[in-house]
Design an enzyme around this catalytic site. Sequence first.
Site, PDB file in Angstrom:
ATOM      1  N   HIS A 114       3.158  14.594   4.400  1.00  0.00           N
ATOM      2  CA  HIS A 114       4.221  14.290   3.436  1.00  0.00           C
ATOM      3  C   HIS A 114       5.418  15.194   3.668  1.00  0.00           C
ATOM      4  O   HIS A 114       6.132  15.532   2.729  1.00  0.00           O
ATOM      5  CB  HIS A 114       3.726  14.487   2.000  1.00  0.00           C
TER       6      HIS A 114
ATOM      7  N   ASP B 233       7.345   9.989   6.101  1.00  0.00           N
ATOM      8  CA  ASP B 233       6.216   9.850   7.029  1.00  0.00           C
ATOM      9  C   ASP B 233       5.700   8.408   7.091  1.00  0.00           C
ATOM     10  O   ASP B 233       5.167   7.981   8.112  1.00  0.00           O
ATOM     11  CB  ASP B 233       5.066  10.757   6.604  1.00  0.00           C
ATOM     12  N   PHE B 234       5.850   7.682   5.995  1.00  0.00           N
ATOM     13  CA  PHE B 234       5.260   6.342   5.947  1.00  0.00           C
ATOM     14  C   PHE B 234       6.171   5.287   6.556  1.00  0.00           C
ATOM     15  O   PHE B 234       5.785   4.123   6.678  1.00  0.00           O
ATOM     16  CB  PHE B 234       4.828   6.001   4.518  1.00  0.00           C
TER      17      PHE B 234
ATOM     18  N   GLU C  57       7.513   0.579  -3.437  1.00  0.00           N
ATOM     19  CA  GLU C  57       6.321   0.863  -4.227  1.00  0.00           C
ATOM     20  C   GLU C  57       6.689   1.654  -5.478  1.00  0.00           C
ATOM     21  O   GLU C  57       7.379   2.670  -5.387  1.00  0.00           O
ATOM     22  CB  GLU C  57       5.318   1.662  -3.378  1.00  0.00           C
TER      23      GLU C  57
ATOM     24  N   GLU D 157       3.727  -1.034   3.744  1.00  0.00           N
ATOM     25  CA  GLU D 157       5.031  -0.650   4.285  1.00  0.00           C
ATOM     26  C   GLU D 157       5.543  -1.625   5.330  1.00  0.00           C
ATOM     27  O   GLU D 157       6.741  -1.911   5.399  1.00  0.00           O
ATOM     28  CB  GLU D 157       4.990   0.767   4.865  1.00  0.00           C
TER      29      GLU D 157
HETATM   30  C1  LIG Z   1       0.947   4.792   3.622  1.00  0.00           C
HETATM   31  C2  LIG Z   1       1.247   5.401   2.319  1.00  0.00           C
HETATM   32  N1  LIG Z   1       2.089   4.785   1.475  1.00  0.00           N
HETATM   33  C3  LIG Z   1       2.387   5.335   0.288  1.00  0.00           C
HETATM   34  C4  LIG Z   1       1.834   6.523  -0.094  1.00  0.00           C
HETATM   35  C5  LIG Z   1       2.193   7.156  -1.426  1.00  0.00           C
HETATM   36  N2  LIG Z   1       1.030   7.059  -2.315  1.00  0.00           N
HETATM   37  C6  LIG Z   1       0.152   8.057  -2.430  1.00  0.00           C
HETATM   38  S1  LIG Z   1      -1.138   7.658  -3.400  1.00  0.00           S
HETATM   39  C7  LIG Z   1      -0.503   6.129  -3.690  1.00  0.00           C
HETATM   40  C8  LIG Z   1      -1.275   5.177  -4.554  1.00  0.00           C
HETATM   41  C9  LIG Z   1      -2.599   4.898  -3.951  1.00  0.00           C
HETATM   42  O1  LIG Z   1      -3.308   3.986  -4.719  1.00  0.00           O
HETATM   43  P1  LIG Z   1      -4.839   3.730  -4.436  1.00  0.00           P
HETATM   44  O2  LIG Z   1      -5.057   3.407  -3.025  1.00  0.00           O
HETATM   45  O3  LIG Z   1      -5.311   2.733  -5.447  1.00  0.00           O
HETATM   46  O4  LIG Z   1      -5.548   5.140  -4.698  1.00  0.00           O
HETATM   47  P2  LIG Z   1      -5.595   5.974  -6.056  1.00  0.00           P
HETATM   48  O5  LIG Z   1      -4.379   6.825  -6.075  1.00  0.00           O
HETATM   49  O6  LIG Z   1      -5.658   5.015  -7.172  1.00  0.00           O
HETATM   50  O7  LIG Z   1      -6.817   6.804  -5.938  1.00  0.00           O
HETATM   51  C10 LIG Z   1       0.700   5.949  -3.048  1.00  0.00           C
HETATM   52  C11 LIG Z   1       1.506   4.732  -3.098  1.00  0.00           C
HETATM   53  C12 LIG Z   1       0.962   7.141   0.820  1.00  0.00           C
HETATM   54  N3  LIG Z   1       0.400   8.337   0.560  1.00  0.00           N
HETATM   55  N4  LIG Z   1       0.677   6.556   1.995  1.00  0.00           N
END
Ligand SMILES: Cc1ncc(C[n+]2csc(CCOP(=O)(O)OP(=O)(O)O)c2C)c(N)n1
Lengths: 336, 336, 338, 338
Positions: free
Chosen positions: C129, C86-87, C28, C61
Amino acid sequence: MSNGSEAAEVLERIGAERALGMYTKLVEIRRFEERIHFLFLEGNVPGTVHQYIGQEACAVGVCSALSEGDVIASTHRPHGHAIARGLPMRSIAAELYGRATGTARGKGGSMHLGDLSKGMLPAIATVGDNIPIVAGVALAFRLRHEPRVAVSFFGDGAANEGAFHEGLNCAAVYNLPAVFVCENNLYGASTSIQKVVKVENIADRAASYGMRSDIGDGMDVFDVYERASNAIGAARGNGGPTLLELKTFRYSGHSRRDPNNYMAKEEKSYWKARDPIALCEAALSKCGFLKPKLAAEIQASVAKEVDEAIEFALQSPFPEEQELYDGLYTSIEVPR
Amino acid sequence: MSNGSEAAEVLERIGAERALGMYTKLVEIRRFEERIHFLFLEGNVPGTVHQYIGQEACAVGVCSALSEGDVIASTHRPHGHAIARGLPMRSIAAELYGRATGTARGKGGSMHLGDLSKGMLPAIATVGDNIPIVAGVALAFRLRHEPRVAVSFFGDGAANEGAFHEGLNCAAVYNLPAVFVCENNLYGASTSIQKVVKVENIADRAASYGMRSDIGDGMDVFDVYERASNAIGAARGNGGPTLLELKTFRYSGHSRRDPNNYMAKEEKSYWKARDPIALCEAALSKCGFLKPKLAAEIQASVAKEVDEAIEFALQSPFPEEQELYDGLYTSIEVPR
Amino acid sequence: MRMSIAEGLRFAIDGCMAEDQSVFCLGEDIGVPGGFGGAFTVTLGLESKYRDRIIDTPISEAAIFGMACGAAAMGMRPIADVQYGDFLLCAASQIVNQIAKLRYMSGGAIGLPLVMRAPVGVTGRGAQHSQNLESFFLSCPGIKIVAPSTAYDAVGLMRAAIRDPDPVLVFEHKLLYGSKGARTEKGTFDASSEIPDEYFEVPIGRAQLLRRGDHVTLVGSLLMSHFNMLAAEELAGEGIQCDVVDLRSIWPLDIELLHESVKKTGRIVIVEEGPKQGGVGAEIASGIAELIPDYLLAPIVRVAAPNTPAPFSPPLERAYVPRPSAIARRVRDLMSAS
Amino acid sequence: MRMSIAEGLRFAIDGCMAEDQSVFCLGEDIGVPGGFGGAFTVTLGLESKYRDRIIDTPISEAAIFGMACGAAAMGMRPIADVQYGDFLLCAASQIVNQIAKLRYMSGGAIGLPLVMRAPVGVTGRGAQHSQNLESFFLSCPGIKIVAPSTAYDAVGLMRAAIRDPDPVLVFEHKLLYGSKGARTEKGTFDASSEIPDEYFEVPIGRAQLLRRGDHVTLVGSLLMSHFNMLAAEELAGEGIQCDVVDLRSIWPLDIELLHESVKKTGRIVIVEEGPKQGGVGAEIASGIAELIPDYLLAPIVRVAAPNTPAPFSPPLERAYVPRPSAIARRVRDLMSAS
Ligand SMILES: Cc1ncc(C[n+]2csc(CCOP(=O)(O)OP(=O)(O)O)c2C)c(N)n1
Ligand SMILES: Cc1ncc(C[n+]2csc(CCOP(=O)(O)OP(=O)(O)O)c2C)c(N)n1
Ligand SMILES: [Mg+2]
Ligand SMILES: [Mg+2]
């Protein structure tokens, strides 16, 4: 393929040899599974088995449309896929019996049948998990610019796993050369699809990913073949993945001794009236590809093949105890 | 709500008090987040922050349509939801600062804001994971025949997680009193939705589950409110769940010091021209609910509230070191 | 050249991608122009060099690791990552049920040359995290696990992992990356090294002695190795000399090197950033107690986080993670009791 | 009344459901008329008694555990299950990141009274239906873990788990259920007990001494407790007397009872069905070695499966799982060496 003249056209296109090959595969799967069922009930087959009787047209139709370098992945119910993909029946039988001559030297068993050298990954018995894996196989083909296609077989129940969603979305996003074949046999174990899915077709879910979809008659091997050919052709030609749903039915229990008491009698008889082998036989007879004599010959030769496969398995040695430690890592011994 | 007379009708229906309440909440979130941003850059706020600036209308529109016993769940980006749901700003600020007076006594931090007694679960920072949890909350309401509704907030990125698929399907299958609010801000971290989703709307995915869906203007608090009211009303009246997509945009970086360099200038300015506070102000002014003097009063009182909240947080004690061992198990001490 | 761990990992990945077309990255936000280069800048800039082989994924994931599995089975060498360790749990079935088992289930017919990357460490982000996942995956036969605590090791272990024929899980520490720009991490520790010009590998399965001493063996990995070194320095001033062992590999565990050290010192303090329960420390302690108990002059000591998730509040977090001073105190207690 | 474990679990669940409207079950194939009552008949028939509270789910493990989490946060008492322990991994993020952490993350404000059920054990199904997951979840603060080896314990621990205010993970063993009908399991072991008429609980966190002896402590859980008893019997004939401890709870671990036993015997053999690496045995061994090393007359011994996945082939599988004879042999070796 409801209509007769269309069916004839399709068969003409397919040709006698290929069509008879499919018929033979259907019979091979049916006879093999019947024998295994009997042997299992006798207490002769170790572990558990998930059998494929009733769904033969799905595996055979799809696999007949594949080329040599293509790769399939199956599930907890892989005997039919393994036979259809051309793994030797004797190696399959030997694997079911845990013998050293099995497809995985006895390490895998019924639920992990496979032979990558023949275009079949070890079957993945964790429902849904093969879907992203197949996307990854297709990704490898794409990255290497190889004209190969990856096929995932899975059930209606698997379409409710997160892995289905993630895997299909990725395949669509990367436009991968993959076909996702959902054999919708209306049940996940004892659970009717109507209890756990509110849409009519699993294929409808392709729209969520911007993916092409198609629905085939999973009891009609030629219909499956045609639709699979289209999907595989599209994938090979850079046209991206397809979700191909096949409406089918399992006559066998879900596993082991399951008597299918959760299925209505009428439901069972409705589907058995559309038996894939009977349908195929009828179509082939009608267009003249199959005469009673040839049918009898095929039946006899399949029966012999099944006999020999079981015999081969039973005569084969078990792996040596020492093999327990083989085949985990490539570069090191198993740490003690 | 593109058209003026319709907008006026809606506002009439909502009434001045409620509409001004929403306006105030929008301003609260914006001012709070701006202050936190500043303090974070100063190095004054511990950990990391994911801010809500630009998306205020989503949280406020939805939460204004909720009743007291309803429960929401948020994500890694929960400040706006917490304020909109009515958690005291001072407890929120204190939690961000890890103080004993915070919503979780400092144990949770920015990403786990919540207060169940006020109708908000601790925010779930694992993308997508709150979706099945909210289905479970709704299942509890259903099993106890309580007329309560559960709401999940999540992003466009979360719609690609397996948990989204499984959670939505279950909610549909059991016809649960839940609303799934997808705040589609066009990016998951740095990744444009166009790279990872091939359909136009996340809402289109509801069809996979036989679920109702709707799409709202996530910059227009009154449009959000109207649509959320419908979805919540349906859920409460046994009409089942809705996937409600809100088109919105985040002005802030994804987290921390992110300068959003992956966004095009024109994209940013397009959305900022539709600023939710400006839109709301204009609508309220037009229909006479808001006069410049009142606006100034609200702004001033919010500024004061923010000052006090931060002051409260900074004056609050940290939890005692011993608290490390509190709050894990209910019935036993933490085993050493 | 001097490099941080983030730079070192990038350097190793870049080198392998240049040499071998089958190496590619999957994760990602790893290759978005104007973006982050992954959560901690490791792949920053590689997307412009290897357009097709730095693959940004949806937030999926299970698919990331599932696709890595499938591609590796076809002979590719994927490097799959999660933004926070964690993920990995979102992909746990793919990792534990599929990746770790596939070769064995195939009777050894299939190879899975894949790398999994995951940042760990308790770093101001709260319970979701912060988890140290090493002990989870230590229970999983079929994968190798490494954990570089310096940039040198990061380069050498990453190169070894990519070229390894088996699945390798690489744990990286958020406070050791030395990531720059908007992704700078507060409380970062300098783990940079001088990196030789020639390619090299650090062998998987071998620990490293960081410092020699006769009185006590201090063992850990990642951030804890740095803390152990600080503790050892403090203790040296008091006349207590530590053998400091950095695990480098969590599995296979280099129990031989630990045996050698303990045979000399007669004492061992095992330091772990995560909770004690079911931790990596338990496996190490057992490996000593089972095989060379007679050499022990004092009981084995495990220093670890409390058996709770990570708290957010800074003072709680500081009390949660074993600090150099706490490690030194435990060593002192041990010395004075034996 | 005499009951099998499957019957005992059903009896306990039934009793709690009758008493408390907030108890409900959630899982795949648990309440389909004409169906299985879950993979091993535990809920068979309950659907006709509690129509709304035996909830059949899609094959969606993350949703099953996620929903259980949400419902428990609202004060319900869900009992969520997977058909095979291995599939807990499909829900690992829900279990480890959410269920185990939610209360802590809320500063103790939320309670999660939920039960998770998972069959484990190596039983002829190959690598993906055989894993012993105890050691994975032992690394996870925030859940309690129990493992009944008899029907008595199944009733008492299940009742305790359902009434416990915290998340409890119940590991059940496929070869101990005594399931009937089409779900009969080959190679089943009799674990039935006489069940008292009155409701009772077996306390979580306490081990049980199954047999007394002065020479060596044999500890295990589930099937291994039965094997340990068989080994102890065999050894008794040779004059070697074993203290046999059944863990009953994997977490909290009753290390005190083990200490007591080892203080008496001076020797311990820890038996585990799963692989040794990072196993529950490591935690037990550490708990002994750290705290009461001076009582040990001989090195701690761990008997466990090899560090591989479970093979399918029957002779390999037999060699994989520790057998009573192998356990006895290790005890004999230990006795003769000390
Ligand atoms: C399962 C998981 N994978 C990756 C992350 C890292 N991460 C945190 S926010 C994010 C982006 C999330 O995008 P979205 O769902 O569109 O929410 P936004 O941040 O735009 O509000 C990522 C990849 C996470 N917190 N949890
Ligand atoms: C992740 C996972 N969950 C549950 C199971 C247990 N299980 C095995 S087969 C099966 C039903 C699968 O249904 P479907 O996908 O429709 O395939 P079919 O059996 O009908 O071929 C279940 C629940 C499993 N193997 N994997
Ligand atoms: Mg099915
Ligand atoms: Mg987003």
